[in-house]
Design an enzyme around this catalytic site. Structure first.
Site, mmCIF file in Angstrom:
data_model
loop_
_atom_site.group_PDB
_atom_site.id
_atom_site.type_symbol
_atom_site.label_atom_id
_atom_site.label_comp_id
_atom_site.label_asym_id
_atom_site.label_seq_id
_atom_site.Cartn_x
_atom_site.Cartn_y
_atom_site.Cartn_z
ATOM 1 N N THR A 123 -6.768 78.588 -2.803
ATOM 2 C CA THR A 123 -7.723 79.692 -2.928
ATOM 3 C C THR A 123 -7.295 80.728 -3.977
ATOM 4 O O THR A 123 -6.120 81.039 -4.108
ATOM 5 C CB THR A 123 -7.867 80.383 -1.555
ATOM 6 O OG1 THR A 123 -8.311 79.411 -0.616
ATOM 7 C CG2 THR A 123 -8.851 81.541 -1.595
ATOM 8 N N ALA A 127 -12.314 82.264 -6.169
ATOM 9 C CA ALA A 127 -12.654 80.882 -5.797
ATOM 10 C C ALA A 127 -12.139 80.566 -4.404
ATOM 11 O O ALA A 127 -10.975 80.227 -4.223
ATOM 12 C CB ALA A 127 -12.071 79.887 -6.808
ATOM 13 N N GLU A 360 -9.711 77.460 5.924
ATOM 14 C CA GLU A 360 -9.779 75.997 5.804
ATOM 15 C C GLU A 360 -11.210 75.451 5.866
ATOM 16 O O GLU A 360 -11.460 74.388 6.438
ATOM 17 C CB GLU A 360 -8.862 75.327 6.836
ATOM 18 C CG GLU A 360 -7.422 75.577 6.461
ATOM 19 C CD GLU A 360 -6.406 75.025 7.415
ATOM 20 O OE1 GLU A 360 -6.690 74.007 8.044
ATOM 21 O OE2 GLU A 360 -5.334 75.627 7.530
#
Ligand code: COS
Length: 377
Positions: A123, A127, A360
């Site tokens: 990450t 983004a 996640e």
């Protein structure tokens, strides 16, 4: 599919359960107030859990995904923070196990077993869900790689010894231009920010990372150039199974706290559990926790058998995170006004479970994965 644990897995579960009761649960409030617990991390290493996913030839426990799922679920019954920490460590070390060269495995696997902490860095500030949109870049040089960019919200950052960093090596190739690198914490040019003040799982460390002209040797490349995105997605499949089991663990913890309170608290001259409006909550909580477990272990069993579990892992996490949040809120409601007080552990669990519908793979991303597969079949 009928899910049956082997005798060894039942022993592992009992061991993890006892360790949680004796070592993890008593430290959870401290971690909520103070952050990462190095002493507990040492005990987890000594008990052999850090290398539970590593084959015995490298000194690990030789467990599969079902085994780490069992441990994650048990640990989560005592501390969501510790389950988060372990998930990040296993995920990152697993990437080397599955994609590294034999030299890389021989170097890093024994370290993962002996307490060196690993982190998975995908990450970035710009983004998150759009994982392919990362801007960190690794340029090939004569003798290795030059890494620039940054990462955000990386579990175990600030405490990790090694980071598996996803970076663009061939930007014009989209997802096929992303590669993975092993970055040691003492690399020159790595800046680690302050620990994030998070709402929940506050005992798990999270910082920003900045890469400023970091020189990495050729051997820092993990797996094949351009395969980093697929490796990351396969790893997230495993992470989502673990996340589902962690939510089952947190939910069971919440239900048990509410059960104890419902037994002892009286209103209108009787224990509040005698009121059906309250008692029925426990029927739903129990059924939903069972369903969470079944989904998680079915996906784990598929993965251990060598099958692709993308759909089942996403469905398991989608169900577990959404139901888990509701269960923790229901359990908190049993406490009435006391549920708002920091004197009762339930308010911490409500904060802890919230992160799982983001981490996640957000609920929206999981719905995209599940609906996309279901509708294309
Ligand atoms: N296993 C193996 N391969 C996978 C895969 C998986 N689970 N998921 C995707 N791939 C492959 C695809 O098959 C495709 O390969 P080809 O180009 O050879 O066909 C490639 O990876 C690109 O896939 P796709 O086109 O689906 O990529 P997108 O950019 O559209 O992204 C999502 C797909 C949204 C699902 C992905 O970006 C994602 O999971 N985002 C969430 C990230 C996340 O969970 N972040 C949490 C923080 S990390 S702890």
């Amino acid at each position: 599919m009928l899910i049956q644990l082997t005798e060894e897995q039942k022993m592992l579960r009992d061991m993890a359960r006892e360790f949680t009761r004796n070592e993890i649960a008593p430290r959870d409030k401290w971690m909520d107030d103070n952050g990462f617990d190095w002493d507990l991390c040492k005990k987890i290493t000594e008990a052999g859990f850090m290398g539970a996913n590593i084959p015995e030839q490298y000194g690990g426990g030789g467990g599969g995904i079902v085994d780490t799922t069992i441990i994650a679920q048990e640990f989560a019954k005592g501390s969501a923070s510790i389950a988060t920490f372990m998930g990040g460590h296993w995920l990152a070390s697993n990437l080397i196990l599955e994609n590294g060269t034999e030299e890389q495995r021989q170097k890093y696997m024994p370290e993962a077993v002996s307490g060196k902490i690993f982190a998975f860095g995908l990450t970035e500030a710009g983004a998150g869900s759009d994982a392919a949109g990362i801007k960190s870049q690794a340029v090939e040089t004569e003798d290795g790689w030059l890494l620039n960019g940054s990462k955000a919200w990386i579990t175990n950052s600030g405490v990790a010894d090694y980071y598996i960093i996803l970076a663009m090596t061939d930007p014009e190739q989209g997802t096929a231009g992303i590669s993975a690198f092993i970055l040691p914490k003492d690399a020159e040019g790595l800046a680690v920010g302050k620990f994030e003040e998070k709402m929940g799982v506050r005992g798990s460390a999270t910082c920003e990372l900045a890469f400023n002209n970091i020189k990495l040797p050729k051997e820092a490349l993990l797996g094949v150039r351009g395969k980093g995105f697929k490796m990351a997605m396969q790893t997230l499949d495993i992470g989502r199974i673990s996340a589902a089991a962690v939510c089952a663990g947190i939910s069971e913890h919440a239900m048990n706290l509410a059960k104890a309170y419902a037994n002892e608290r009286t209103a209108f001259g009787k224990p509040i559990k005698a009121f059906q409006g309250l008692a029925f909550r426990f029927a739903d909580m129990y059924a939903e926790i069972k369903a969470m477990e079944l989904l998680a272990y079915e996906a784990a069993t598929t993965k251990d058998a060598g099958g692709r579990c993308t759909l089942d892992a996403a469905a398991a996490k989608l169900f577990a995170t959404e139901k888990g949040i509701q269960i923790c809120l229901q359990a908190q409601a049993v406490f009435g006004g006391n549920g708002m007080s920091k004197e009762y552990d339930i308010e911490r669990l409500v904060r802890d479970i919230r992160v799982w519908s983001v981490m996640e793979g957000s609920t929206e991303i999981l719905r995209m994965i599940v609906s996309g597969t279901v509708l294309s079949k």
